[in-house]
Enzyme design. Structure first.
Site, PDB file in Angstrom:
ATOM      1  N   PHE A 166      41.459  26.138  59.079  1.00 21.46           N
ATOM      2  CA  PHE A 166      42.116  27.331  58.546  1.00 21.46           C
ATOM      3  C   PHE A 166      42.001  27.428  57.032  1.00 21.46           C
ATOM      4  O   PHE A 166      42.125  28.522  56.465  1.00 21.46           O
ATOM      5  CB  PHE A 166      43.591  27.362  58.972  1.00 21.46           C
ATOM      6  CG  PHE A 166      44.507  26.511  58.129  1.00 21.46           C
ATOM      7  CD1 PHE A 166      45.216  27.058  57.070  1.00 21.46           C
ATOM      8  CD2 PHE A 166      44.676  25.160  58.407  1.00 21.46           C
ATOM      9  CE1 PHE A 166      46.064  26.283  56.304  1.00 21.46           C
ATOM     10  CE2 PHE A 166      45.522  24.380  57.646  1.00 21.46           C
ATOM     11  CZ  PHE A 166      46.226  24.941  56.585  1.00 21.46           C
ATOM     12  N   LYS A 167      41.735  26.312  56.361  1.00 27.50           N
ATOM     13  CA  LYS A 167      41.631  26.338  54.905  1.00 27.50           C
ATOM     14  C   LYS A 167      40.503  27.262  54.425  1.00 27.50           C
ATOM     15  O   LYS A 167      40.538  27.775  53.305  1.00 27.50           O
ATOM     16  CB  LYS A 167      41.395  24.926  54.360  1.00 27.50           C
ATOM     17  CG  LYS A 167      42.456  23.905  54.739  1.00 27.50           C
ATOM     18  CD  LYS A 167      43.780  24.180  54.075  1.00 27.50           C
ATOM     19  CE  LYS A 167      44.850  23.179  54.483  1.00 27.50           C
ATOM     20  NZ  LYS A 167      44.704  21.880  53.870  1.00 27.50           N
TER      21      LYS A 167
END
Length: 487
Positions: A129-130
């Site tokens: 998700f980063k």
């Protein structure tokens, strides 16, 4: 839009002024002086927008010193199906963050069951998700540096996913070097290979002998040395950087739009949490007017945040008390973004916050039990829970058996805790943290097979690796940076 420090620094800054920095000069974190508000009518008007256009609408409320045409070009360049191309079969790649309904869960009754969803945030270049914020940050950095004719040396700390996302976003970018600290031998083999196999000349990996908190402490120590920071042109990509957090606000709005059909409908989000940046973005979305019922904080065995939300006691663990778990990106006992939330909890009283964090530095924690501030936690919609290795293995097995989907260990922590906080009829969205390929050991334990991985990552663990092992000493890191910048 002007920005203030959580600790009271009296020189409001613009978005562009804080973009390339990190900590405020007084050691605080930046927040907008006022959260921009989004009306129900505006939300409804956004239903048909692409993710890139939605990102522009939200970000333009926070960075009004970047020309609108330039900002729209940056979000358009960042959020494309070509970049976020690792979606699961059946997902709509055009959504960028596709929403998958797992099923209706909870007890049968007059109020009905709860739709349990997975919000797909792991379709980017590093399968975590980063990427959702880091890809934008890379483009913002390059834009700002080119416009100003400057260079930037990024110093970051990672427990696994931030590092690879930052390095993939910054590799080859003009005027940027990345110095990334990670805890030696405490990431998964896949995570380690993603970072250490990069051979780009502007990427430097330092494996620190310690835990993630040691890495994070070094980043803060360097950032607080204002002379060194200015001389070496140090910036940060950790979630202490405001641009990282505000970019994550966008997918809360997108998730709400995908899960609802009309104005005023509420949803809940469950967020696997270590450094508190991801769920802090949800808090900001709620403060902007997004109809959020609950923000569920899910921790692993390193349960500092769960302890606080249950009891009001924030007690940082020592390095020796930090567990090395099968959801290693959450092996954190000092959540750097927690300060932003506490600032709001205290009614944005910088003096009170500074006093609390002096207690944190001196005594290793603080206690809000029985205070009006602790009572406000429920007003903000926060609840929490804890997951163990046995829980995540059982959850991975259950979702594979029940829904035919494989999830990673951190997402499993989220699903386990989300199920403890279901509200009948209110959709629960679990934020996917990473694709399961990044944590193959636990997937093999749970399911007896290898997780699938995109073809581009086949054999990554066998690639040559380039990194430097170093003691947990800020002076050594500072000397290393100076040696490689020549400044």
């Amino acid at each position: 839009m002007k920005y203030q420090s959580t600790r009271g620094h009296r020189m409001p800054q613009t978005f562009s002024e804080i973009l390339l920095g990190g900590l405020a000069p007084d050691g605080g974190l930046y927040l907008p002086e006022v959260y921009p508000q989004v009306s129900a009518d505006e939300l409804e008007a956004w239903r048909e927008l692409s993710y890139a256009d939605l990102a522009f609408e939200i970000l333009s409320r926070f960075c009004d010193d970047i020309p609108a045409a330039d900002l729209r070009a940056l979000t358009g360049k960042t959020y494309t199906p070509e970049v976020y191309c690792n979606a699961r079969p059946g997902d709509n790649i055009a959504d960028i963050t596709p929403l998958r309904l797992l099923g209706e869960e909870g007890a049968d009754g007059a109020d009905g069951k709860t739709p349990l969803h997975l919000l797909g945030l792991s379709n980017g270049p590093t399968l975590a998700f980063k990427d959702m914020a880091m890809q934008l940050l890379g483009n913002l950095f390059e834009y700002a540096l080119t416009r100003a004719g400057q260079e930037l040396n990024i110093l970051g700390a990672t427990s696994g996913d931030t590092g690879s996302a930052a390095e993939y976003a910054m590799r080859g970018k003009r005027g940027i070097r990345v110095f990334m600290l990670s805890p030696h031998n405490k990431m998964s083999a896949f995570q380690t290979a993603q970072m250490f196999s990069l051979q780009d000349e502007n990427i430097f990996n330092l494996a620190i002998e310690g835990v993630f908190d040691d890495c994070q402490d070094i980043v803060k120590a360097v950032s607080n040395d204002l002379d060194y920071k200015a001389r070496q042109k140090i910036g940060t990509v950790n979630s202490i950087n405001w641009a990282r957090v505000v970019a994550q606000v966008v997918y809360y709005f997108k998730g709400w739009l995908l899960a609802t059909s009309g104005p005023g409908q509420k949803v809940s989000f469950c967020v696997p949490s270590g450094n508190f940046g991801n769920v802090c973005a949800g808090h900001i979305a709620r403060m902007m007017g997004l109809p959020i019922d609950k923000l569920v904080v899910a921790t692993n065995e390193n349960d500092v945040l769960d302890e606080f939300f249950r009891t009001g006691v924030y007690r940082v663990r020592k390095s020796a008390e930090t567990y090395h778990t099968s959801s290693p990106s959450m092996d954190i006992s000092k959540a750097s973004n927690f300060e932003r939330f506490v600032f709001d909890l205290l009614g944005q009283d910088a003096g009170k916050l500074a006093a609390l964090f002096r207690d944190l530095d001196t005594n290793g924690g603080f206690d809000l039990r029985g205070t009006p501030e602790f009572e406000r936690i429920r007003e903000f919609g926060f609840v929490s829970g804890r997951s163990t290795h046995a829980d995540r293995v059982a959850t991975i097995r259950d979702l594979s058996s029940r829904y035919g989907i494989t999830i990673d260990t951190h997402t499993a922590d989220g699903v386990k805790v989300a199920r403890e906080h279901l509200t009948p009829g209110v959709p629960m969205l679990v934020l996917e943290t990473a694709l399961p390929a990044k944590f193959a050991d636990t997937i093999r334990e749970a399911l007896g097979r290898e997780p699938e991985r995109p073809a581009s990552f086949e054999g990554i663990e066998a690639l040559p690796q380039r990194f430097q092992v170093m003691a947990a000493d800020a002076s050594l890191v500072k000397a290393y940076i100076a040696e490689h910048t020549g400044l």
